[in-house]
Write an enzyme that holds these catalytic residues in place. Structure first.
Site, PDB file in Angstrom:
ATOM      1  N   ASP A 162      96.831  35.143  95.068  1.00  0.00           N
ATOM      2  CA  ASP A 162      98.084  35.269  94.339  1.00  0.00           C
ATOM      3  C   ASP A 162      98.435  33.912  93.720  1.00  0.00           C
ATOM      4  OD1 ASP A 162     100.997  37.090  94.770  1.00  0.00           O
ATOM      5  OD2 ASP A 162     101.068  35.015  94.087  1.00  0.00           O
ATOM      6  N   ASP A 190      98.741  37.935  87.715  1.00  0.00           N
ATOM      7  CA  ASP A 190      98.678  36.775  88.608  1.00  0.00           C
ATOM      8  C   ASP A 190      98.116  37.089  90.001  1.00  0.00           C
ATOM      9  OD1 ASP A 190     100.745  38.177  89.686  1.00  0.00           O
ATOM     10  OD2 ASP A 190     102.221  36.570  89.574  1.00  0.00           O
ATOM     11  N   GLU A 191      97.414  38.199  90.156  1.00  0.00           N
ATOM     12  CA  GLU A 191      96.841  38.444  91.479  1.00  0.00           C
ATOM     13  C   GLU A 191      95.592  39.316  91.403  1.00  0.00           C
ATOM     14  OE1 GLU A 191      99.128  41.372  93.925  1.00  0.00           O
ATOM     15  OE2 GLU A 191     100.671  40.930  92.452  1.00  0.00           O
TER      16      GLU A 191
END
Length: 371
Positions: free
Chosen positions: A8, A101-102
Site C-alpha cells: 500500500d 495505490d495498492e
DNA sequence: TCTGGGGTCCTAGGACCC
DNA sequence: TCTGGGGTCCTAGGACCC
C-alpha cells in the site's frame, strides 16, 4: 499455504506532491480542490491535526488553518503508480493491482527457502521496501498473510513504512482481533453502527460471534465476513488485468442550479468526456445512466439500455438528455453526471455496431475527438 | 464555506418469455 | 373465471473502497 503480500502506497498523492516540491516536506499538505471539494489524500503532518481523506475542505481548514492545499494531478499519479508497480513486478512477477495505490503479490516462492524463519523473512521484505523507496522515492507499507484479506489488514496495521506479519493464529488474534469493527475492510460506516448496536465492537468479537443480531445486521454477507475475521478468504492473486465495466464523469456545480439549459449543457459535457474515454480504450456501450444529486444530497440515477452498442458522443448525449428530460422535476441540483455501463470490446459484440464514420476513423488513432 | 470523483459488487423487484 | 415455475433482462439503489 500460500503467502500473499499486500503493498500500500502511503499517502500516495501527497507523497508525489512532496517529492516534486521538497519544500513541502514536514508540512501539513493535502491534495484536494474545488469550491465544494473534499480532501483526497493528506500528509501525516496534516493527519496530526485531524484532517483525513473525504473531509470537506472547509473542515480541513478549520482543523488546520495552515494546511497547504494542492489541486490533484491525476495523470502524474497514474504515471507514478505504473512506475512503482513495474518495480514491484520485477521482484514479484505475480501481482494483482487493487487500485491506483495498492496491489497484492504472490510471495510464496519469494520466501520459499526461508518460510520457517520469520526474522529472515522480515529482513528480506525490509530490503524490498527500501529498494522500492530508493528506486521510486515512494514509501509503502506491507502486510503478509495467507489470504488477501489478511495481507490487506496487515499493510493497514502500521503506516507509513510498516511491515506486518499475520502468519500465525497468534499474530492474527493479538494484532487484528482487538481492532475496532469499523477498521475491518468490508465494514463501512453503515454497517459498523449496526454491529455495535448488537454488542460487536471489535473484529475479534465478530470472529467469535454466535449472535442472531449480528446475522441480521450483516444479512447475506454474514458468512464470509465472519470467515474473514477468522483469517479465511481467497488467496488467489489474479494477474490478468480485468476489463473495466463502467465509465463515468460527473461534476459538482459551484452553486446549486435549477437552470434547465445549464444542466443539459453539463450533461452533454460529461457525455462527451465519457465517450472520449471509452473510445480511447476501444470500448463500446449500450447502457447510459445519468445521476442527479439535489440540494438535500439526495441522489437519483436513471438509466436506459438500447439495442446497438455505440461509442458515439452524440448517441450517448442524446440518451442522457432524453433520460434527463423524462424525469427532471425542477429541483435545485448540486451534482450531475453521466455514466456508461455494459462496456465491451467491439470484437466481443455479435450484433452489428454502429460507429460513426469519424469515430471509426479515429478508432485506431490517438485522438478520439470528433466535431 | 458541510459532504469529490471514480469505481465494484450485490440485491430486489418488475417485465417478459416459454 | 383467477392464475405455476423457471429463467433472463433491465432498472434503481445500497454499500463499500480508494
Amino acid at each position: 499455504m500460500r503467502l500473499v503480500l499486500h503493498i500500500d502506497l502511503n499517502a500516495f498523492f501527497a507523497q508525489v506532491e512532496i517529492n516534486r516540491n521538497p519544500s513541502l516536506k514536514g508540512k501539513p499538505v493535502a491534495v484536494g480542490g474545488g469550491v465544494r471539494g473534499v480532501v483526497s489524500t493528506c500528509s501525516y503532518e496534516a493527519r496530526h491535526f485531524g484532517v483525513h481523506s473525504g473531509m470537506p475542505l472547509s473542515d480541513a481548514y478549520k482543523h488546520c488553518p495552515d494546511i497547504i492545499m494542492i489541486p490533484g494531478d491525476y495523470h502524474e499519479y497514474s504515471r507514478q503508480s505504473h512506475l512503482f508497480f513495474d518495480a514491484v513486478r520485477e521482484i514479484f512477477p505475480r501481482i494483482q493491482k487493487a487500485s491506483i495505490d495498492e496491489c497484492y503479490a504472490d510471495a510464496t516462492e519469494f520466501f520459499q527457502d526461508i518460510s520457517d524463519d520469520e526474522e529472515a523473512m522480515y529482513e528480506r521484505l525490509f530490503d524490498v521496501q527500501m529498494k522500492l523507496l530508493r528506486r521510486t522515492s515512494l514509501k509503502c507499507s506491507m502486510g503478509l498473510g495467507h489470504t488477501k484479506f489478511m495481507a490487506k489488514m496487515g499493510s493497514d496495521y502500521k503506516k507509513p513504512l510498516g511491515i506486518t506479519f499475520l502468519l500465525t493464529p497468534q499474530e492474527w488474534q493479538t494484532k487484528i482481533w482487538p481492532l475496532a469493527i469499523g477498521k475491518m475492510y468490508g465494514i463501512g460506516e453503515m454497517t459498523a453502527p449496526k454491529l455495535e448496536a448488537v454488542g460487536i465492537t471489535t473484529i475479534g468479537e465478530l470472529a467469535t460471534t454466535a449472535s442472531e443480531g449480528a446475522r441480521k445486521a450483516l444479512g447475506s454477507n454474514f458468512d464470509y465476513l465472519v470467515g474473514w475475521a477468522n483469517g479465511l478468504g481467497s488467496d488467489v492473486v489474479s494477474t490478468e488485468s480485468s476489463q473495466r465495466k463502467s465509465c463515468s464523469n460527473d461534476v459538482t456545480l459551484n452553486q446549486d442550479t435549477t437552470d434547465y439549459d445549464e444542466l443539459r449543457q453539463w450533461l452533454v459535457q460529461c457525455a462527451e468526456d465519457v465517450a472520449r474515454q471509452i473510445r480511447r480504450e476501444g470500448l463500446v456501450t449500450r447502457t447510459v445512466c445519468i445521476k442527479l444529486r439535489d440540494n438535500n444530497f439526495y441522489t437519483e440515477t436513471k438509466r436506459e439500455t438500447f439495442e446497438e452498442y455505440t461509442d458515439s458522443a452524440e448517441t450517448i448525449s442524446f440518451h442522457a438528455l432524453k433520460i434527463f428530460d423524462a424525469f427532471y422535476r425542477g429541483q435545485p441540483i448540486r451534482l450531475c453526471g453521466v455514466s456508461v455501463e455494459d462496456l465491451v470490446k467491439p470484437s466481443a459484440v455479435k450484433k452489428n455496431i454502429q460507429l460513426t464514420l469519424n469515430e471509426a476513423l479515429a478508432d485506431g488513432g490517438d485522438s478520439g475527438e470528433t466535431k
